[in-house]
Design a protein around this motif. Structure first.
Motif, mmCIF file in Angstrom:
data_model
loop_
_atom_site.group_PDB
_atom_site.id
_atom_site.type_symbol
_atom_site.label_atom_id
_atom_site.label_comp_id
_atom_site.label_asym_id
_atom_site.label_seq_id
_atom_site.Cartn_x
_atom_site.Cartn_y
_atom_site.Cartn_z
ATOM 1 N N THR A 3 0.831 -1.202 0.000
ATOM 2 C CA THR A 3 0.000 0.000 0.000
ATOM 3 C C THR A 3 0.867 1.254 0.000
ATOM 4 O O THR A 3 0.598 2.206 -0.724
ATOM 5 C CB THR A 3 -0.934 0.012 1.229
ATOM 6 N N TYR A 4 1.931 1.239 0.788
ATOM 7 C CA TYR A 4 2.841 2.382 0.832
ATOM 8 C C TYR A 4 3.473 2.615 -0.532
ATOM 9 O O TYR A 4 3.534 3.740 -1.014
ATOM 10 C CB TYR A 4 3.921 2.143 1.891
ATOM 11 N N HIS A 5 3.931 1.561 -1.170
ATOM 12 C CA HIS A 5 4.561 1.682 -2.482
ATOM 13 C C HIS A 5 3.569 2.207 -3.525
ATOM 14 O O HIS A 5 3.902 3.050 -4.344
ATOM 15 C CB HIS A 5 5.144 0.341 -2.928
ATOM 16 N N ARG A 6 2.346 1.709 -3.485
ATOM 17 C CA ARG A 6 1.318 2.191 -4.417
ATOM 18 C C ARG A 6 1.040 3.676 -4.200
ATOM 19 O O ARG A 6 0.828 4.420 -5.149
ATOM 20 C CB ARG A 6 0.028 1.398 -4.248
ATOM 21 N N LYS A 7 1.013 4.067 -2.941
ATOM 22 C CA LYS A 7 0.777 5.471 -2.629
ATOM 23 C C LYS A 7 1.896 6.344 -3.193
ATOM 24 O O LYS A 7 1.652 7.407 -3.749
ATOM 25 C CB LYS A 7 0.686 5.654 -1.112
ATOM 26 N N LEU A 8 3.133 5.895 -3.078
ATOM 27 C CA LEU A 8 4.259 6.638 -3.639
ATOM 28 C C LEU A 8 4.138 6.756 -5.156
ATOM 29 O O LEU A 8 4.340 7.827 -5.726
ATOM 30 C CB LEU A 8 5.593 5.955 -3.300
ATOM 31 N N ARG A 9 3.819 5.645 -5.809
ATOM 32 C CA ARG A 9 3.655 5.668 -7.266
ATOM 33 C C ARG A 9 2.522 6.591 -7.656
ATOM 34 O O ARG A 9 2.615 7.329 -8.629
ATOM 35 C CB ARG A 9 3.375 4.267 -7.802
ATOM 36 N N SER A 10 1.438 6.544 -6.910
ATOM 37 C CA SER A 10 0.279 7.375 -7.187
ATOM 38 C C SER A 10 0.652 8.855 -7.102
ATOM 39 O O SER A 10 0.267 9.651 -7.945
ATOM 40 C CB SER A 10 -0.841 7.052 -6.212
ATOM 41 N N LYS A 11 1.400 9.225 -6.086
ATOM 42 C CA LYS A 11 1.801 10.620 -5.924
ATOM 43 C C LYS A 11 2.677 11.069 -7.086
ATOM 44 O O LYS A 11 2.569 12.193 -7.548
ATOM 45 C CB LYS A 11 2.540 10.812 -4.606
ATOM 46 N N THR A 13 2.561 9.984 -10.157
ATOM 47 C CA THR A 13 1.682 10.150 -11.312
ATOM 48 C C THR A 13 0.923 11.461 -11.222
ATOM 49 O O THR A 13 0.834 12.204 -12.185
ATOM 50 C CB THR A 13 0.674 8.977 -11.403
ATOM 51 N N ILE A 14 0.396 11.731 -10.054
ATOM 52 C CA ILE A 14 -0.362 12.957 -9.842
ATOM 53 C C ILE A 14 0.540 14.161 -10.102
ATOM 54 O O ILE A 14 0.182 15.094 -10.790
ATOM 55 C CB ILE A 14 -0.911 13.020 -8.396
ATOM 56 N N ARG A 15 1.727 14.114 -9.551
ATOM 57 C CA ARG A 15 2.662 15.215 -9.684
ATOM 58 C C ARG A 15 3.033 15.446 -11.146
ATOM 59 O O ARG A 15 3.079 16.556 -11.607
ATOM 60 C CB ARG A 15 3.928 14.910 -8.864
ATOM 61 N N SER A 16 3.281 14.389 -11.878
ATOM 62 C CA SER A 16 3.766 14.549 -13.237
ATOM 63 C C SER A 16 2.680 15.031 -14.203
ATOM 64 O O SER A 16 2.993 15.686 -15.180
ATOM 65 C CB SER A 16 4.365 13.235 -13.751
ATOM 66 N N VAL A 17 1.435 14.733 -13.940
ATOM 67 C CA VAL A 17 0.375 15.121 -14.875
ATOM 68 C C VAL A 17 -0.326 16.411 -14.438
ATOM 69 O O VAL A 17 -0.324 17.387 -15.172
ATOM 70 C CB VAL A 17 -0.665 13.978 -15.029
ATOM 71 N N LEU A 18 -0.912 16.426 -13.273
ATOM 72 C CA LEU A 18 -1.706 17.586 -12.861
ATOM 73 C C LEU A 18 -0.854 18.819 -12.585
ATOM 74 O O LEU A 18 -1.290 19.937 -12.832
ATOM 75 C CB LEU A 18 -2.544 17.253 -11.626
ATOM 76 N N ASP A 19 0.358 18.629 -12.088
ATOM 77 C CA ASP A 19 1.197 19.780 -11.791
ATOM 78 C C ASP A 19 1.694 20.482 -13.044
ATOM 79 O O ASP A 19 2.183 21.605 -12.969
ATOM 80 C CB ASP A 19 2.386 19.381 -10.914
ATOM 81 N N GLN A 20 1.567 19.848 -14.176
ATOM 82 C CA GLN A 20 1.970 20.459 -15.440
ATOM 83 C C GLN A 20 0.896 21.398 -15.980
ATOM 84 O O GLN A 20 1.122 22.104 -16.956
ATOM 85 C CB GLN A 20 2.251 19.375 -16.488
ATOM 86 N N ILE A 21 -0.270 21.386 -15.373
ATOM 87 C CA ILE A 21 -1.403 22.168 -15.870
ATOM 88 C C ILE A 21 -1.475 23.509 -15.138
ATOM 89 O O ILE A 21 -1.627 23.535 -13.917
ATOM 90 C CB ILE A 21 -2.722 21.384 -15.679
ATOM 91 N N PRO A 22 -1.362 24.608 -15.878
ATOM 92 C CA PRO A 22 -1.492 25.927 -15.246
ATOM 93 C C PRO A 22 -2.866 26.076 -14.593
ATOM 94 O O PRO A 22 -3.882 25.696 -15.164
ATOM 95 C CB PRO A 22 -1.346 26.908 -16.411
ATOM 96 N N GLY A 23 -2.875 26.593 -13.374
ATOM 97 C CA GLY A 23 -4.133 26.801 -12.661
ATOM 98 C C GLY A 23 -4.494 25.668 -11.720
ATOM 99 O O GLY A 23 -5.487 25.748 -11.010
ATOM 100 N N ILE A 24 -3.689 24.615 -11.706
ATOM 101 C CA ILE A 24 -3.946 23.496 -10.799
ATOM 102 C C ILE A 24 -2.903 23.519 -9.692
ATOM 103 O O ILE A 24 -1.710 23.359 -9.935
ATOM 104 C CB ILE A 24 -3.885 22.132 -11.525
ATOM 105 N N SER A 38 -9.538 9.094 -8.317
ATOM 106 C CA SER A 38 -8.275 8.678 -8.927
ATOM 107 C C SER A 38 -8.053 9.412 -10.241
ATOM 108 O O SER A 38 -8.982 9.955 -10.833
ATOM 109 C CB SER A 38 -8.263 7.170 -9.194
ATOM 110 N N LEU A 39 -6.812 9.374 -10.675
ATOM 111 C CA LEU A 39 -6.445 10.005 -11.938
ATOM 112 C C LEU A 39 -7.090 9.269 -13.112
ATOM 113 O O LEU A 39 -7.489 9.884 -14.092
ATOM 114 C CB LEU A 39 -4.922 9.991 -12.068
ATOM 115 N N VAL A 40 -7.221 7.963 -12.985
ATOM 116 C CA VAL A 40 -7.846 7.160 -14.045
ATOM 117 C C VAL A 40 -9.300 7.584 -14.234
ATOM 118 O O VAL A 40 -9.747 7.813 -15.355
ATOM 119 C CB VAL A 40 -7.754 5.651 -13.715
#
Length: 73
Positions: A3-11, A13-24, A38-40
């Motif tokens: 669960t910890y590893h999945r949480k790290l991977r999830s973060k 993914t979130i960082r790489s996609v949503l943080d690239q969007i201006p206004g988010i 979820s991102l999916v």
């Protein structure tokens, strides 16, 4: 441990996609994840569903486009 590893991977993914969007930022990411979970599920959402998340239309358009691009890669 898993669960910890999945949480790290999830973060990552979130960082790489949503943080690239201006206004988010952190607050809007929280809003989106509270609604979709979820991102999916966000990437599968219709544009109208993103608008219902109480984020500005321009930001919702950027999120929608970015997630569709990422999904097609």
């Amino acid at each position: 441990g898993i669960t910890y590893h999945r949480k790290l991977r999830s973060k990552k993914t979130i960082r790489s996609v949503l943080d690239q969007i201006p206004g988010i930022g952190l607050a809007r990411k929280k809003i989106l994840f509270n609604k979709f979970g979820s991102l999916v599920k966000m990437s599968e959402a219709k544009f109208e569903e993103l608008l219902e998340s109480d984020i500005p239309r321009e930001v919702a358009e950027r999120v929608y486009q970015k997630l569709k691009e990422e999904k097609n890669l």
